[in-house]
Design a protein around this motif. Sequence first.
Motif, PDB file in Angstrom:
ATOM      1  N   ALA A   8      -9.711   1.722  -7.799  1.00  9.99           N
ATOM      2  CA  ALA A   8     -10.864   0.830  -7.762  1.00  9.99           C
ATOM      3  C   ALA A   8     -11.426   0.736  -6.348  1.00  9.99           C
ATOM      4  N   VAL A   9     -12.734   0.650  -6.269  1.00  3.80           N
ATOM      5  CA  VAL A   9     -13.365   0.433  -4.986  1.00  3.80           C
ATOM      6  C   VAL A   9     -13.356  -1.051  -4.699  1.00  3.80           C
ATOM      7  N   CYS A  10     -13.883  -1.415  -3.532  1.00  7.24           N
ATOM      8  CA  CYS A  10     -13.700  -2.764  -3.013  1.00  7.24           C
ATOM      9  C   CYS A  10     -14.100  -3.842  -4.002  1.00  7.24           C
ATOM     10  N   LYS A 273      -0.137   1.003   2.405  1.00  7.21           N
ATOM     11  CA  LYS A 273       0.014   0.134   1.241  1.00  7.21           C
ATOM     12  C   LYS A 273      -1.232   0.182   0.364  1.00  7.21           C
ATOM     13  N   ARG A 277      -1.554   1.115  -3.573  1.00 10.15           N
ATOM     14  CA  ARG A 277      -2.021   0.100  -4.509  1.00 10.15           C
ATOM     15  C   ARG A 277      -3.349   0.459  -5.161  1.00 10.15           C
ATOM     16  N   HIS A 279      -6.203  -0.453  -4.004  1.00 10.96           N
ATOM     17  CA  HIS A 279      -7.230  -1.389  -3.544  1.00 10.96           C
ATOM     18  C   HIS A 279      -6.803  -1.916  -2.184  1.00 10.96           C
ATOM     19  N   LEU A 280      -7.734  -2.568  -1.514  1.00 10.60           N
ATOM     20  CA  LEU A 280      -7.439  -3.048  -0.165  1.00 10.60           C
ATOM     21  C   LEU A 280      -6.330  -4.082  -0.190  1.00 10.60           C
ATOM     22  N   THR A 281      -5.371  -3.936   0.716  1.00 11.09           N
ATOM     23  CA  THR A 281      -4.339  -4.961   0.859  1.00 11.09           C
ATOM     24  C   THR A 281      -4.431  -5.550   2.259  1.00 11.09           C
ATOM     25  N   ARG A 282      -3.870  -6.736   2.419  1.00 10.47           N
ATOM     26  CA  ARG A 282      -3.982  -7.443   3.685  1.00 10.47           C
ATOM     27  C   ARG A 282      -2.631  -7.975   4.108  1.00 10.47           C
ATOM     28  N   GLN A 283      -2.314  -7.821   5.367  1.00  3.02           N
ATOM     29  CA  GLN A 283      -1.149  -8.454   5.938  1.00  3.02           C
ATOM     30  C   GLN A 283      -1.643  -9.357   7.047  1.00  3.02           C
ATOM     31  N   LYS A 303       5.367  -2.291  -2.291  1.00  8.24           N
ATOM     32  CA  LYS A 303       5.416  -2.389  -3.749  1.00  8.24           C
ATOM     33  C   LYS A 303       4.376  -1.428  -4.310  1.00  8.24           C
ATOM     34  N   LYS A 306       1.861  -3.632  -9.194  1.00 11.24           N
ATOM     35  CA  LYS A 306       2.179  -5.052  -9.116  1.00 11.24           C
ATOM     36  C   LYS A 306       3.670  -5.331  -9.139  1.00 11.24           C
ATOM     37  N   ASP A 307       4.370  -4.865 -10.147  1.00 11.69           N
ATOM     38  CA  ASP A 307       5.811  -5.129 -10.201  1.00 11.69           C
ATOM     39  C   ASP A 307       6.596  -3.831 -10.185  1.00 11.69           C
ATOM     40  N   TRP A 463     -13.209  -1.119   3.590  1.00 10.74           N
ATOM     41  CA  TRP A 463     -12.534  -0.427   2.502  1.00 10.74           C
ATOM     42  C   TRP A 463     -13.574   0.197   1.607  1.00 10.74           C
ATOM     43  N   GLU A 464     -13.737   1.493   1.731  1.00  6.85           N
ATOM     44  CA  GLU A 464     -14.419   2.236   0.686  1.00  6.85           C
ATOM     45  C   GLU A 464     -13.501   3.404   0.441  1.00  6.85           C
TER      46      GLU A 464
END
Lengths: 501, 448
Positions: A8-10, A273, A277, A279-283, A303, A306-307, A463-464
């Motif tokens: 998926a895109v942003c 990450k 995933r 899609h964009l992730t954030r820390q 991860k 999701k799980d 994020w693209e």
Amino acid sequence: MTRGLLPAVCCFEFQFPFSQTMKSRISAELSVSRMFQLAKPDGAACTPFKPDPAFKNGTMEMTTRLTWNEEKILQKLLGNVSLSLFYKSSVHKCSIENMLDMCNHQGSTITVIYLPNCIVGAFLFGHYPQMDKNCRNQNYSFYFSLNNTRTTEVFNVEAQIDSEKLAFYSSNEIIFSLIPHESKVFIHQSLKIELGIQHFTSSNYLECEVFRVEGINDDKGYIRRITGVVQYRNGLLAELRGYRPYADLVSEINILLLGPVGSGKSSFFNSVKSVFRGHLTRQAAVGSDVTSITEMYRIYSIKDGKDGKSPPFTLCDTMGLDEKEGVGLCMDDIPHILNGCVPDRYHFSPQQPITCDHPTFITSPSLKDRIHCVAYVLDINCINSLSSKMVAKFKQVQKIILSCGVPQVALLTKVKNYHEVLQEDFLNMNTSMTSQSQIKKIQKMLKIPIYNILMVENYALEWEQDPLKDILILSALRQMLRAADDYLEDLPQRRIRFFFR
Amino acid sequence: MDSTNRLRNMKTRLTWLQEKKLQNHLGGKQFSLLFKASVHGFCDENLHSRCFCQGPTLIVIYSSDHVFGLYIPQNDKNKATDSCLLFAFEETEILGCEIGPYNFTTIFFPIEREFKINLFRKEVKISLDTLKKLKLFQHQIISLEECEAFRCEDLLDTRKMNGVAELRENLLSAIRTYKPSRDLVNQIRILLLGPVGAGKSSFFNSVKSVFRGYVTHQAVVGSDRTGISKQYRTYSINDGKTVKPLPFILCDSVGLSEEEGLCLDDIPYILKGHVPDKYQFNFMKPITPDHESYINFLSLENRIHCVAFVFDANSIEQLSNEMVAKVKKARRKVIKCGVAPVVLLTCVDTMDLITRGDLINIYKCMPVKLKREEVHKKLGFALSDILVVSNYTSEWNLDPIKDVLNLSALRQMLWAADDFLEDLPLEKKQQSEKSISQKNWKKTNRWS
């Protein structure tokens, strides 16, 4: 299925609506019939013909048959391009002459063919060929199927047009051809197999549309890259998902990221990450103006979904290096980090290294706890202006790492011209990139071989989803894992040596 | 080389602003370049053959010092004619007048007309009457340097609206069925922070409206300094269909302000879950453990899992230095608590030149790009964390385009919350899992 191929895109997620396609086809076929019937009164030339409102968004107007989602998928498949429709067989005459009138000198094009159960197309680089039954024009072309979201490799084709047929030859064989006045398309069986549509036997198409493709670089290398980039990226991701450390000696490979503040260490972790995933992730740590956040030692695992389970590697992030004494990561902390004595979330102090008396100090680390690979992270744009103090600091750090026997790579970030890093087949780096002065300087400074000087463009600001960025990020990760495997492979011999000693 | 040069030239000379002005002037169109004289030849026949039966057509002409042209609504096989718009740019404004009726074919007939193009001679002839109306040209015959022709399509057509509706349903379903990472909590708590009047309450109302099915109002909207908006509120939203709680809670605090507003020292307490619903903030004094309603027992459920800073897109330039400093401090406090903040830019649909049709591709609109970059530079947020939303303000019924924007932003926040939960220290996760096990045991016990 589509999600796996096109994460998926942003802000928008598109799914391939098969049922929508089927409805669209049925509706379109009905529209065609009605249009045919209503054509008669126009022939009588009585009152001016006014199109039935039902046709407004159907085949009568110059509107593509693609649904909006299909258009998005196609744009993504072709490398985030724009498409401008300029020929539609049901609106313009179904003749070669008329098609050429519309299509010549429009730049690179795609010809989209709507068969009853699938949508296929041909990309042609550069201008449409001229009509000449005695002449074949050399060109580059590739083919795609929207149903399977798949492209072929780039073919060197010879395009030939006579008054009835447009044909693309490869190795003197027609692989793709159109006969507009009969609404017939021919697709070579091997091409069908490659596109995953070998079970579709119909050769009469419902519609043919030609679009100009905008937003691509006008060079052959770029065209080759977009045809293979998604497949290669997905293959690389699958390889890394299935990775196992050498001889299962450890359950996880620990990769240490070392570098100055702002060099992109945390961004690299976030980028890895995000690739896994989709899609964009954030820390929270990302954002170099909050420097105190990265005083902590962090061991990040990823991860997958999701799980899902985590791939068997972690990325370890430390306080940044600083050229001044007593600032940034303390040199005496490094051996403890490498040996696996420092726990997750330990707060570093520039003046005081961790000691074995510390309550969370890991006194008997196992092989699993150690660092198995070190990556020096540097902004490629800052290498030529590194101060002599920072260079000295790097050498100091490296001396410690060498004495611990841990393998090293260099990770150069913020590579703006990342399109040029890899060769067309993505297997190796381009010499035009590896011969840059920044690479030479790192090679000389740290004695790291060029094949372990890695270049990436992190998903830091925007994020693209870009499969080529993904390939660079995943390739860098793979090189680190390979270096770690070499380290693990070398261990038994050292143990043997120790035993005999 | 010649081929490459020609390839490169198949692009309009219109600037983004000129194209946007024309699009808006013609009622929300988008343009597909069909003909360009410098590529296809200065030949009337060529222009005609490439543009015939392409639907409404726009012809743009570039002379040495002017950009002008003609919009022709009728261009298909029937012979209908219609009034055409003759337009010219004066700086960035459009002057226009109607001529005709014509259709695409008659514009090229050699009969005397108000407006006639002769590509071969590279000139345009305008009648005296028309010249007076446009008030821009000095001569009847104008030399042209370039001529481009475009097909005009509605920015929002049935095809796209169908795609938007489908996307909206997909997003709704994804959010309804969302489960926080590893089921550590039942609901994600999202804290909305921002200056007074930025649209925090409006965003909450807009989100609730999507799930309700019509525009609804629960959080009080308005930038007044009444007692109500000084409270901390936690809003759970029920799904309009199932009347079950959705997997997120939106939390609203008093706005940030240079003078009064939210006390920054309250932020860690809010984030950790010490502040109860309806707590009355005091701008001079943060909550303390002594306070009668202070929540001592902390759980993962009660804390904030995602923070969204809300700004009115039209107010970014006017943020005072004090407010900028305050926002930066607030951001640092949030990050220190381990939460990664996002930004919501509201009111983008009221920005200059932005129309409803732009919302479906809003991140590619130049004014929005510039606005996001401004937020990035001024306040330090990552570009990818600056999201765009469109609140309901005066509407009675839902607009799927707005819903897609708002739901997309909401989903980003849920993903950010997942990242937060995954990054928690192991012992906190284990505690939460233990409590989940206990809940399950109780359920089993009750059932048996």
